[in-house]
Write an enzyme that holds these catalytic residues in place. Structure first.
Site, PDB file in Angstrom:
ATOM      1  N   LYS A  78       0.854  -1.191   0.000  1.00 13.64           N
ATOM      2  CA  LYS A  78       0.000   0.000   0.000  1.00 13.64           C
ATOM      3  C   LYS A  78       0.888   1.238   0.000  1.00 13.64           C
ATOM      4  O   LYS A  78       1.872   1.294   0.753  1.00 13.64           O
ATOM      5  CB  LYS A  78      -0.891  -0.035   1.245  1.00 13.64           C
ATOM      6  CG  LYS A  78      -1.962   1.050   1.289  1.00 13.64           C
ATOM      7  CD  LYS A  78      -2.830   0.920   2.551  1.00 13.64           C
ATOM      8  CE  LYS A  78      -3.985   1.909   2.535  1.00 13.64           C
ATOM      9  NZ  LYS A  78      -4.840   1.785   3.736  1.00 13.64           N
ATOM     10  N   SER A 158      -9.838   1.946   2.639  1.00  8.30           N
ATOM     11  CA  SER A 158      -8.915   2.667   1.782  1.00  8.30           C
ATOM     12  C   SER A 158      -7.906   1.762   1.066  1.00  8.30           C
ATOM     13  O   SER A 158      -7.291   2.186   0.094  1.00  8.30           O
ATOM     14  CB  SER A 158      -8.160   3.699   2.605  1.00  8.30           C
ATOM     15  OG  SER A 158      -7.324   3.059   3.559  1.00  8.30           O
ATOM     16  N   SER A 182     -10.325  -0.191   6.879  1.00  4.39           N
ATOM     17  CA  SER A 182      -9.650  -0.066   5.577  1.00  4.39           C
ATOM     18  C   SER A 182      -8.956  -1.318   5.067  1.00  4.39           C
ATOM     19  O   SER A 182      -8.510  -1.343   3.925  1.00  4.39           O
ATOM     20  CB  SER A 182      -8.645   1.086   5.617  1.00  4.39           C
ATOM     21  OG  SER A 182      -9.320   2.306   5.514  1.00  4.39           O
TER      22      SER A 182
END
Ligand code: MG
Ligand code: ZN
Lengths: 492, 95, 503
Positions: A78, A158, A182
């Site tokens: 990420k 997210s 997330s």
């Protein structure tokens, strides 16, 4: 040879060790898949050159008989984890030019265990969002589509790029971060597994902060076992993070015994919220039945403050973010816009550098902390938070693990909720309470909705008891037999 | 809880965020909705409840007083939009 | 520990057009903690290094950086708290104080707001008239220092150096207990002395290790507190007094002209001796304090505090009391001796060495030793502008001189000369005495010969003496001292002379 991208992380690990294929081959297959999957927009930066070098190094290690826990396994990172020499943007314009000179603790641990970096996965800007539509680098598209409907669906957020990359099989696994859901919600939307460990398990050092008291890294992968393998590598005490917990890290893979006989599973009735689709409720009941069939004892429990978790979260998280994001001021790194004076430079840089959702949260956070409002909002929220944590503690006096749905819907269409922040926030209604209490939570794919999209179930455990969460999750996974795959529409 | 345009202007300045005037009305509306949403907490009785400052069950760790860091001027300045002679450079500040 | 003498000071009133005004002063002192590394990072704290060379990525607030507290800084804060007779809070909380400024990289300062590590305490301030006044301490908290902005290096730009960013500070907040610039100055001096005794801050005001923000307000005697202004950038005791004088006059003039005082932050300008409103601080501050989620509350145990307490050195008030009672030193000298830790250390080493050499009890030699240090040594050091650490005469060397004087080897006047020689050359006393033959002549035979010689050479003066003008004896003493180069034992000489002259 079967497509190397279809292997689970555990299978790939075992295959490499058995020298059925090399890391270079495995990595090349994933890099090719990554490139062909560009329409998903799952990556902000692809790092094929680094991937190749890391894979070659792994192959040398394997040849010497020195394979480590994740030797040669390609992962998506990420783009919230700082990676040395590799641009790290947090999906924000304000960090667009930022190249860290340091490596986050979690990614350092992955590399120390031999993992291979494929690239930096897309996300909601500064991890603020539940649909991956707030990224400065454009939205990520969920690989899943509703049969007969070509509209793009959101991957959740997210950690949407991470989830999409794993679901579309161009990464064996990925790192995510979870502040209010997330990891878990995008895992559910993309039909994969993901665990947010207990707050303090994974070091936050080197991860761009969103809300410090909630942020926690964790793995995302296609199976519970893969998550267990990754979590072991990612966890551990870090003296550079004062909130990192100094406890031994168990061998999570060994915890997957398949045996949950006598395990007490709590069903919090308060999670049966208004307007929850009947099929999600049905999935939840089915999940309880599966666990019962495996020998668990199902018990209703009370989590009375559940409905107050979201409003609490939307005070605490913006407050912390308004402060955490003050460092993006155009002085030492990142974007700077010219201004007549210092204030002009600050306001221009930040006004231009942050997207709409981030600005909204900074403003709310600034407001709730400002003179005259602190007690009514922030302090009140921290008191409610204490009550929410107490609720969980009471529940865990009676049961060992909690079972809930992960999200109140399946992946929605892009643009469907972006005009209404509150509707968007409601996505996290089931994931936020465990975040506030710092507890481990995991989403497991449990089946498809009537319109053919994945649905997930969530397990919440006691603090530092990821083992029970993972063991129970593996039993659910086994019972669910989730074998559906997204249609591969992105390869032209 | 309604938040007006003037308040948006004020907090935007506190947060050093330039917000276009044309945006302020819609922002005020959105922020007001969020404030209404979070105002639900008023329904919770929190008398006598200690606010939660940390979910970590561990005491604050302390490190020994040893120099272990620094001496990396180049790394510190590497990402700077502007620097000279070892300093970060910014538009002139008037005290 | 000294008893509090008075908490309510006698106000020194200022004359205005409309009558008398009372001045109310409170101080916020920022004291840099003496430590190797910073409060929340492992970067060094040395002064005057290359810009941005002592900066960790934590100090520069790079993304993902986190604070970890320095245990020694915590200990230093507790030590200081104990030194100012304050309550130590076993649970304290680090908060973020949010504001934008280029030398504050994170956009917030980690500080302590509602729950500081140290609560209320007391400092006993020595006033010039010899009286002692107690100034209340509101609190002491730990916080991070900011970096430095250099505004005068370039016409259009400001330069930022973060070397200072993150160094541990103790902010020590007094109660508004002072009533004149002089008292405020004495308070800072005393606080500085205590910090230096404790070793928790080096007290160097020029380098900014000790900085004062002064809150000044005026009121008509008996009225409630007036609106205060905070004056920043006051980096010497002299400036502090100037700033207070200027600011109080300014406020009185404003009020007497019917203009209310605006609460604001003002900057002291050492070049003009004036204060002016700070533009950068004009807007109302809203710091949005909240507990730092990166740091759990700091929990200490009573045992930990007790252990630190057990290692506290003797502090100036206690030392002064002991010098007066045990060494029988007069209050004035005792006070001068304890004012600087180095002076006190020097004196104590000196007096102990003298006692060792002479075998005399401390109470018998204390006052004389104090005279030597305060009058002779401090006198010459002051004249040469040298600190005690730069004294060319060590405590032990001075003790050997003092012992020579006390056992009669040299006379008092000779001792003075030897002292000057020692100061100038760094030689030791015995060597100078030996080399120059300055030993006091107490040998009766040798003295007799000199007396006889002088009597024989000056018949006229002998006549005068015998004729009843006894004061002429000083002439003979002078002559003999000249011949003996001052080494004649004066008592013995007097005796001999009288005998021979009368004889
Ligand atoms: Mg202050
Ligand atoms: Zn301060």
């Amino acid at each position: 040879m079967a497509d190397l991208c279809d292997l689970t992380l555990a299978e790939a690990r075992d295959g490499i060790r058995a020298k059925k294929f090399s890391s270079a081959e495995l990595t090349r297959a994933h890099v090719d898949a990554m490139i062909s999957a560009r329409p998903l927009n799952a990556f902000i930066s692809e790092t094929p050159v680094i991937a190749k070098a890391m894979a070659d190094e792994s192959d040398k290690r394997i040849a010497r008989g020195e394979a480590r826990a994740l030797e040669g396994l390609p992962l998506a990172i990420k783009d919230l984890f700082c990676t040395k020499g590799v641009r790290t943007t947090a999906a924000s314009h304000i960090l667009e030019p930022f190249v860290p000179t340091y490596e986050s603790t979690v990614t350092s641990k992955l590399w120390a265990d031999g993992a291979v970096m494929l690239g930096k996965a897309n996300l909601d800007e500064f991890a603020m969002g539940s649909s991956n539509e707030t990224s400065y680098f454009g939205p990520v598209e969920n690989p899943w589509r509703k049969p007969g409907d070509n509209r793009a669906r959101v991957p959740g957020g997210s950690s949407g790029g991470s989830a999409a990359a794993v679901a579309a099989r161009f990464a064996l696994g990925a790192t995510g971060t979870d502040t209010g859901g997330s990891i878990r919600q995008p895992a559910a939307f993309c039909g994969i597994a993901g665990i947010k460990p207990t707050y303090g398990r994974c070091s936050r050092w080197g991860i761009v902060a969103f809300a410090s008291s909630l942020d926690q890294a964790g793995p995302m992968a296609r199976t519970v076992k893969d998550c267990a393998i990754l979590l072991r590598s990612m966890s551990g005490f870090d003296p550079k993070d004062s909130t990192s917990v100094d406890m031994p890290v168990p061998d999570y893979e060994k915890a997957l015994t398949g045996n949950i006989k006598g395990l007490k599973v709590g069903i919090p009735e308060e999670y049966r919220v208004d307007g929850m689709p009947a099929e999600i409720d049905a999935m939840w009941r089915r999940g309880a039945d599966w666990l019962k069939a495996a020998g668990a004892i199902i018990k209703p429990v009370k989590l009375l403050l559940t409905t107050y978790a979201l409003p609490t979260y939307y005070i605490v998280a913006p407050a912390e973010c308004s402060s955490n994001l003050a460092r993006y001021d155009g002085v030492r790194f990142g974007l700077r816009t010219k201004g007549d004076d210092l204030t002009g430079m600050y306001e221009g840089t930040r006004g231009e550098g942050f997207g709409r959702e981030v600005r909204r949260r900074i403003l709310i956070g600034t407001y709730v902390l400002s003179a005259g409002y602190y007690d009514a909002y922030y302090l009140k929220a921290q008191r409610v938070r204490a009550l929410i944590a107490r609720d969980f503690a009471n529940a865990f006096n009676e049961v060992d693990v909690l079972l809930t749905p992960t999200a109140p819907s399946s992946a929605f269409a892009r643009g469907e909720k972006s005009a209404d922040p509150i509707a968007m926030y409601l996505n996290d209604v089931f994931t936020v309470p465990a975040s506030l209490a710092g507890l481990p939570g995991m989403s497991v794919p449990a089946g498809l909705s009537s319109d053919g999209l994945p649905l997930g179930l969530q397990l919440i455990g006691r603090a530092y008891d990821e083992e029970t969460v993972l063991r129970t999750a593996a039993v659910l996974e086994e019972a669910a037999q989730f074998e559906a795959r997204p249609p591969v529409w992105w390869k032209q | 809880m309604a938040l007006d345009k003037a308040t948006v202007t004020k907090i935007a300045h506190l947060a050093r965020l330039r917000v276009a005037d044309s945006e302020k009305d819609s922002l005020a509306g959105e922020l007001s909705n969020i404030l209404t949403f979070i105002a639900q907490l008023d329904q919770v009785d929190t008398t006598g409840v200690e606010p939660m400052t940390s979910v970590v069950a561990m005491p604050l760790p302390r490190r020994p007083d040893v120099v272990t860091d620094g001496h990396q001027q180049a790394d510190v300045l590497k990402n700077a939009p502007e620097s000279t002679a070892g300093f970060f450079v910014i538009p002139k500040v008037i005290e | 520990m000294v008893e509090a003498v008075s908490i309510v000071p006698t106000p020194a009133l200022l004359k205005g057009e409309t009558g008398d005004w009372e001045l109310v002063i409170g101080l916020e002192v920022h004291a840099q903690v003496t430590s190797n590394s910073k409060l929340f990072s492992g970067a060094a704290t040395d002064f005057g290094s290359e810009p941005n060379s002592q900066v960790s990525l934590v100090d520069a607030a790079f993304p993902g950086m986190l604070p970890v507290i320095n245990e020694f800084c915590v200990e230093q804060a507790v030590r200081t708290g104990l030194g100012i007779e304050a309550e130590i809070n076993l649970r304290s909380v680090f908060d973020r104080k949010n504001y934008f400024y280029p030398d504050l990289p994170a956009g917030y300062q980690i500080s302590q707001y509602k729950q500081p590590i140290v609560g209320e305490g007391m400092v006993h301030v020595d006033l010039p008239d010899g009286s002692v006044r107690s100034v209340g301490i509101e609190r002491l908290h730990l916080e991070q220092d900011a970096g430095k902005s250099l505004h005068d290096q370039h016409p259009k730009n400001t330069y930022v150096d973060l070397n200072r960013s993150g160094i541990a500070l103790m902010e020590i907040v007094s109660k508004p207990d002072m009533r004149s610039g002089e008292e405020a100055g004495a308070y800072v001096r005393k606080l500085r002395t205590i910090l230096r005794y404790l070793g928790t801050c080096d007290g160097n005001m020029e380098q900014g290790s000790l900085r004062c923000d002064v809150n000044v307000s005026v009121r008509k005697p008996g009225d409630k507190l007036g609106t205060r202004c905070e004056i920043k950038n006051v980096n010497s005791v002299r400036y502090l007094q100037q700033a207070v004088d200027y600011e109080s006059r300014r406020q009185i003039e404003e009020l007497e002209a019917g203009r209310p005082i605006k609460q604001e932050t003002r900057l002291y300008d050492a070049n003009t001796g004036t204060t002016r409103s700070m533009r950068s601080k004009e807007e109302a501050h809203d710091y949005r304090y909240f507990p730092d989620p990166d740091l759990q509350p700091l929990q200490l145990t009573a045992d930990y505090v007790a252990r630190i307490k057990a290692t506290l050195p003797e502090l100036p008030d206690a030392k002064r009391a002991r010098l007066e009672s045990e060494l029988r030193i007069a209050p004035y000298q005792a006070r001068v001796l304890v004012a600087e830790k180095e002076s006190a250390d020097y004196f104590e080493a000196f007096v102990a060495a003298v006692a060792k050499r002479t075998g005399k009890p401390l109470q018998d030699i204390g006052q004389d030793c104090a005279n030597v240090v305060v009058t002779e040594l401090f006198g010459i050091l002051n004249k040469e502008g040298k600190p005690i650490e730069a004294s060319p005469i060590s405590a032990d060397a001075l003790a050997s001189l003092q012992a020579l004087k006390m056992d009669g080897t040299i006379s008092g006047p000779t001792a003075k000369k030897v002292f000057e020689e020692m100061f100038a050359t760094g030689k030791d006393a015995a060597a100078i005495v030996e080399e120059k033959g300055l030993k006091q002549v107490s040998d009766t035979g040798a003295l007799e010969a000199l007396v006889d010689k002088v009597i024989a050479e000056n018949p006229k003066q002998v006549e005068q003496f015998r004729g009843g003008k006894e004061t002429v004896i000083t002439f003979f003493i002078g002559q003999i001292m000249k011949l003996s180069r001052g080494t004649a034992n004066p008592g013995l000489l007097n005796e001999l002379l009288k005998k021979k002259l009368q004889g």
